[in-house]
Design a protein around this motif. Structure first.
Motif, PDB file in Angstrom:
ATOM      1  N   LEU A 210      30.902  23.514   0.432  1.00 17.81           N
ATOM      2  CA  LEU A 210      30.163  22.381   0.088  1.00 17.81           C
ATOM      3  C   LEU A 210      30.122  22.063  -1.373  1.00 17.81           C
ATOM      4  O   LEU A 210      29.961  21.102  -1.993  1.00 17.81           O
ATOM      5  N   TRP A 211      30.217  23.248  -2.105  1.00 16.38           N
ATOM      6  CA  TRP A 211      29.785  23.033  -3.740  1.00 16.38           C
ATOM      7  C   TRP A 211      30.448  22.172  -4.205  1.00 16.38           C
ATOM      8  O   TRP A 211      29.998  21.206  -4.890  1.00 16.38           O
ATOM      9  N   TRP A 212      32.041  22.265  -4.236  1.00 14.45           N
ATOM     10  CA  TRP A 212      32.709  21.287  -4.945  1.00 14.45           C
ATOM     11  C   TRP A 212      32.431  19.810  -4.450  1.00 14.45           C
ATOM     12  O   TRP A 212      32.669  18.876  -5.429  1.00 14.45           O
ATOM     13  N   LYS A 213      32.356  19.683  -3.140  1.00 11.66           N
ATOM     14  CA  LYS A 213      32.165  18.409  -2.592  1.00 11.66           C
ATOM     15  C   LYS A 213      30.885  17.866  -3.019  1.00 11.66           C
ATOM     16  O   LYS A 213      30.718  16.406  -3.424  1.00 11.66           O
ATOM     17  N   CYS A 214      30.110  18.589  -3.481  1.00 12.64           N
ATOM     18  CA  CYS A 214      28.505  18.203  -3.945  1.00 12.64           C
ATOM     19  C   CYS A 214      28.715  17.849  -5.266  1.00 12.64           C
ATOM     20  O   CYS A 214      28.259  16.540  -5.876  1.00 12.64           O
ATOM     21  N   LEU A 215      29.688  18.296  -6.055  1.00 14.52           N
ATOM     22  CA  LEU A 215      29.967  18.041  -7.726  1.00 14.52           C
ATOM     23  C   LEU A 215      30.631  16.568  -7.572  1.00 14.52           C
ATOM     24  O   LEU A 215      30.485  15.926  -8.773  1.00 14.52           O
ATOM     25  N   ALA A 216      31.534  16.247  -6.696  1.00 15.62           N
ATOM     26  CA  ALA A 216      32.148  15.156  -6.549  1.00 15.62           C
ATOM     27  C   ALA A 216      31.185  13.996  -6.181  1.00 15.62           C
ATOM     28  O   ALA A 216      31.720  12.829  -6.537  1.00 15.62           O
ATOM     29  N   MET A 217      30.280  14.298  -5.656  1.00 20.46           N
ATOM     30  CA  MET A 217      29.115  13.219  -5.097  1.00 20.46           C
ATOM     31  C   MET A 217      28.919  12.497  -6.044  1.00 20.46           C
ATOM     32  O   MET A 217      28.162  11.313  -6.263  1.00 20.46           O
ATOM     33  N   PHE A 218      28.792  12.930  -7.417  1.00 21.17           N
ATOM     34  CA  PHE A 218      28.223  12.233  -8.625  1.00 21.17           C
ATOM     35  C   PHE A 218      29.415  11.194  -9.128  1.00 21.17           C
ATOM     36  O   PHE A 218      28.959  10.307 -10.077  1.00 21.17           O
ATOM     37  N   GLY A 219      30.680  11.129  -8.464  1.00 15.46           N
ATOM     38  CA  GLY A 219      31.619  10.300  -8.652  1.00 15.46           C
ATOM     39  C   GLY A 219      32.558  10.409  -9.926  1.00 15.46           C
ATOM     40  O   GLY A 219      32.294  11.737 -10.407  1.00 15.46           O
ATOM     41  N   PRO A 220      33.472   9.689 -10.304  1.00 16.94           N
ATOM     42  CA  PRO A 220      34.419  10.082 -10.966  1.00 16.94           C
ATOM     43  C   PRO A 220      34.066  10.483 -12.441  1.00 16.94           C
ATOM     44  O   PRO A 220      32.838  10.084 -12.701  1.00 16.94           O
ATOM     45  N   PRO A 221      34.700  11.248 -13.403  1.00 16.60           N
ATOM     46  CA  PRO A 221      34.093  11.287 -14.559  1.00 16.60           C
ATOM     47  C   PRO A 221      33.848   9.994 -15.338  1.00 16.60           C
ATOM     48  O   PRO A 221      34.873   9.042 -15.071  1.00 16.60           O
ATOM     49  N   ASP A 222      33.221  10.039 -16.307  1.00 19.29           N
ATOM     50  CA  ASP A 222      32.731   8.898 -17.108  1.00 19.29           C
ATOM     51  C   ASP A 222      34.124   8.201 -17.626  1.00 19.29           C
ATOM     52  O   ASP A 222      34.302   6.917 -17.796  1.00 19.29           O
ATOM     53  N   SER A 223      35.173   8.956 -18.167  1.00 15.25           N
ATOM     54  CA  SER A 223      36.317   8.311 -18.590  1.00 15.25           C
ATOM     55  C   SER A 223      36.953   7.636 -17.707  1.00 15.25           C
ATOM     56  O   SER A 223      38.098   6.901 -17.903  1.00 15.25           O
ATOM     57  N   ASP A 224      36.709   7.627 -16.399  1.00 19.12           N
ATOM     58  CA  ASP A 224      37.309   7.204 -15.323  1.00 19.12           C
ATOM     59  C   ASP A 224      36.616   6.276 -14.321  1.00 19.12           C
ATOM     60  O   ASP A 224      37.061   6.034 -13.177  1.00 19.12           O
ATOM     61  N   SER A 225      35.634   5.758 -14.992  1.00 16.29           N
ATOM     62  CA  SER A 225      34.557   4.976 -14.269  1.00 16.29           C
ATOM     63  C   SER A 225      34.503   3.656 -14.759  1.00 16.29           C
ATOM     64  O   SER A 225      33.490   3.310 -15.299  1.00 16.29           O
ATOM     65  N   PRO A 226      35.285   2.619 -14.354  1.00 21.49           N
ATOM     66  CA  PRO A 226      35.512   1.429 -15.029  1.00 21.49           C
ATOM     67  C   PRO A 226      34.266   0.466 -14.857  1.00 21.49           C
ATOM     68  O   PRO A 226      33.846  -0.153 -15.781  1.00 21.49           O
ATOM     69  N   HIS A 227      33.637   0.906 -13.717  1.00 18.71           N
ATOM     70  CA  HIS A 227      32.268  -0.116 -13.435  1.00 18.71           C
ATOM     71  C   HIS A 227      31.124   0.339 -14.243  1.00 18.71           C
ATOM     72  O   HIS A 227      30.139  -0.417 -14.229  1.00 18.71           O
ATOM     73  N   SER A 228      31.149   1.496 -14.724  1.00 10.99           N
ATOM     74  CA  SER A 228      30.129   2.342 -15.106  1.00 10.99           C
ATOM     75  C   SER A 228      29.221   1.390 -16.319  1.00 10.99           C
ATOM     76  O   SER A 228      28.066   1.383 -16.389  1.00 10.99           O
ATOM     77  N   ALA A 229      30.092   1.094 -17.173  1.00 11.85           N
ATOM     78  CA  ALA A 229      29.625   0.424 -18.499  1.00 11.85           C
ATOM     79  C   ALA A 229      28.844  -0.826 -18.052  1.00 11.85           C
ATOM     80  O   ALA A 229      27.547  -0.982 -18.648  1.00 11.85           O
ATOM     81  N   GLN A 230      29.362  -1.748 -17.209  1.00 13.10           N
ATOM     82  CA  GLN A 230      28.664  -2.812 -16.743  1.00 13.10           C
ATOM     83  C   GLN A 230      27.471  -2.640 -16.134  1.00 13.10           C
ATOM     84  O   GLN A 230      26.218  -3.048 -16.238  1.00 13.10           O
ATOM     85  N   GLY A 231      27.515  -1.385 -15.309  1.00 12.67           N
ATOM     86  CA  GLY A 231      26.449  -1.249 -14.570  1.00 12.67           C
ATOM     87  C   GLY A 231      25.266  -0.696 -15.420  1.00 12.67           C
ATOM     88  O   GLY A 231      23.996  -0.899 -15.282  1.00 12.67           O
ATOM     89  N   MET A 232      25.500   0.046 -16.449  1.00 11.21           N
ATOM     90  CA  MET A 232      24.612   0.514 -17.539  1.00 11.21           C
ATOM     91  C   MET A 232      23.807  -0.709 -18.137  1.00 11.21           C
ATOM     92  O   MET A 232      22.631  -0.724 -18.321  1.00 11.21           O
ATOM     93  N   ARG A 233      24.809  -1.761 -18.421  1.00  7.37           N
ATOM     94  CA  ARG A 233      24.301  -2.652 -19.398  1.00  7.37           C
ATOM     95  C   ARG A 233      23.410  -3.683 -18.516  1.00  7.37           C
ATOM     96  O   ARG A 233      22.307  -4.044 -18.908  1.00  7.37           O
ATOM     97  N   TRP A 234      23.557  -3.599 -17.050  1.00  2.82           N
ATOM     98  CA  TRP A 234      22.506  -4.459 -16.239  1.00  2.82           C
ATOM     99  C   TRP A 234      21.260  -3.432 -15.890  1.00  2.82           C
ATOM    100  O   TRP A 234      20.768  -3.946 -15.041  1.00  2.82           O
TER     101      TRP A 234
END
Lengths: 335, 98
Positions: A210-234
């Motif tokens: 389960l260890w690696w699956k838990c790390l993946a729970m946080f979602g893709p790396p910041d460099s690969d998270s297109p919606h993150s910036a907008q989510g932060m802004r809001w």
């Protein structure tokens, strides 16, 4: 529990509606309130994309809580003692409760419970991929509490300050209960680690899987998270995926040491310069594969969920029929 | 609730009194077929850890809310009436607490 799905579109390839460039008074007021770290309430004006993002995120979060009942629910009838059984029932009931708080929060945005359930049952809406892996031995239940709920807490604490009032209030309630989930899991593992060699091996096996699956729970790396910036802004997202992942790893390493288990990553080591742990590569191919429906349990989880819903249809119908009958009787008596 | 076409259980708002002597406070909502069921479900959803000693449930449709657009009109007039607050008045120190 928690959804990794902050950045996962329900329908891949579908982009958020682009925000119009002309700024209305309403929009300016909305932006000003966000800038002042204020809260948005259901009746307030909000941009359509903000509403859509929240509906997607909150409903995916709710679905994760509900589907999250299944892997642990499997162990209720097999718990090793009456004490562990009572604890597990209480925890699974909490997960159901969390799902209900969250569905209610999403409904304030104008979606309906039926619409959301339809999204889940048709496979259109996502839920946390962690639940698409099987719980093979009793230690998995402990590891879910310790690591999966531990990762959830990391993610949910910043959500308590989310800009959307009903979501933030639901998260405060959830976080209060989540601490029990993590502690009961860790304690169950501590007990197993004082047991036989076979029991210790079960704990290590569950951690390995389960260890690696838990790390993946946080979602893709910041460099690969297109919606993150907008989510932060809001003010929907407060801390980035990678930052949360790092916090989780740094918090977990000493806990693993006390427990006496090895985290299955040869690259995991303290970096004095960064004052953080370095860690190895996460298998994102596998993550996306599971998100897209091809994990080991995706089909079984969804089928179990749909069956439970369909099997309960007569109860929902009967309750409504009873209510109608009561109302008719009351009307007749009043006439 | 009278329309036979209704398939979803209606929505209820839940208010919980956390302890005797305190007010009921809104804590969330839920779906239930009728009031008795709403009470029952509210107990399970919102008071699993002794968070309450009393519950109210109200059909969400029965709530009339003020419009956010009227916020200024409704609440701003109170802003310049500082004489409604005790701190507006200066009282000689020798009078003591008043």
């Amino acid at each position: 529990m928690y959804t990794q799905a902050m950045d996962i579109p329900d329908e891949p390839g579908k982009k958020l509606a682009s925000v119009s460039t002309t700024v209305s008074d309403q929009e300016a007021a909305f932006e000003a309130r966000i800038d002042a770290d204020g809260r948005i309430e259901p009746q307030d004006w909000m941009p359509e994309a903000y509403r859509k993002t929240l509906v997607r995120q909150i409903s995916q979060h709710a679905h994760s809580e509900i589907v999250g009942m299944l892997p642990e629910g499997n162990w209720i009838s097999r718990a090793p003692s009456l004490k562990r059984k009572a604890i597990l029932i209480a925890k699974v009931q909490d997960e159901g409760g969390h799902g209900l708080y969250l569905y209610s929060a999403a409904e304030t945005l104008g979606t309906s419970r039926d619409q959301m359930l339809e999204g889940l049952h048709s496979g259109k809406a996502k839920y946390s991929s962690i639940f698409n892996y099987p719980t093979l031995n009793w230690a998995d239940v402990g590891v879910i509490g310790w690591l999966v709920d531990g990762a959830a807490i990391m993610n949910q604490i910043p959500l308590c300050r989310c800009s959307y009032g009903p979501y933030s209030r639901a998260m405060i309630r959830v976080c209060k209960e989540e601490s029990f989930h993590q502690r009961q899991g860790y304690e169950a593992l501590l007990v197993m680690m004082q047991g036989t060699e076979a029991q210790k091996a079960m704990v290590q096996d569950a951690v390995n899987r389960l260890w690696w699956k838990c790390l993946a729970m946080f979602g893709p790396p910041d460099s690969d998270s297109p919606h993150s910036a907008q989510g932060m802004r809001w003010g929907i997202k407060r801390i980035s995926n990678d930052e949360l992942r790092q916090k989780f790893i740094d918090a977990t390493v000493p806990q693993a040491k006390v427990l006496g288990v090895t985290l299955p990553d040869p690259d995991l080591k303290w970096n004095e310069e960064r004052q953080h742990h370095d860690y190895g590569q996460i298998d994102w191919q596998e993550f996306w594969n599971t998100v897209e429906g091809n994990g080991p349990c995706n089909k079984e989880r969804l089928a179990t969920r749909v069956k439970a819903h369909n099997d309960g249809q007569w109860v929902r119908d009967a309750a409504l029929a009873y209510t109608r009958k009561q109302q008719q009787r009351a009307q007749k008596e009043a006439a | 609730m009278n329309t036979p076409a209704l398939k979803e259980w209606p929505l209820w708002e839940v208010f919980v009194r956390s302890k005797q002597g305190l007010e009921h406070k809104h804590c969330g909502s839920l779906h239930a077929a009728d009031a008795a069921q709403a009470l029952h479900m509210a107990r399970d959803v919102y008071t699993r850890r002794q968070e309450g000693v009393s519950i109210w449930v109200v059909p969400s449709a029965a709530i009339t809310a003020s419009n956010p657009d009227d916020k200024g009109e409704l609440f701003d007039p109170a802003a310049d009436k500082i004489y409604r607050h005790p701190t507006f008045y200066e009282i000689p120190e020798e009078v003591g607490h008043m």
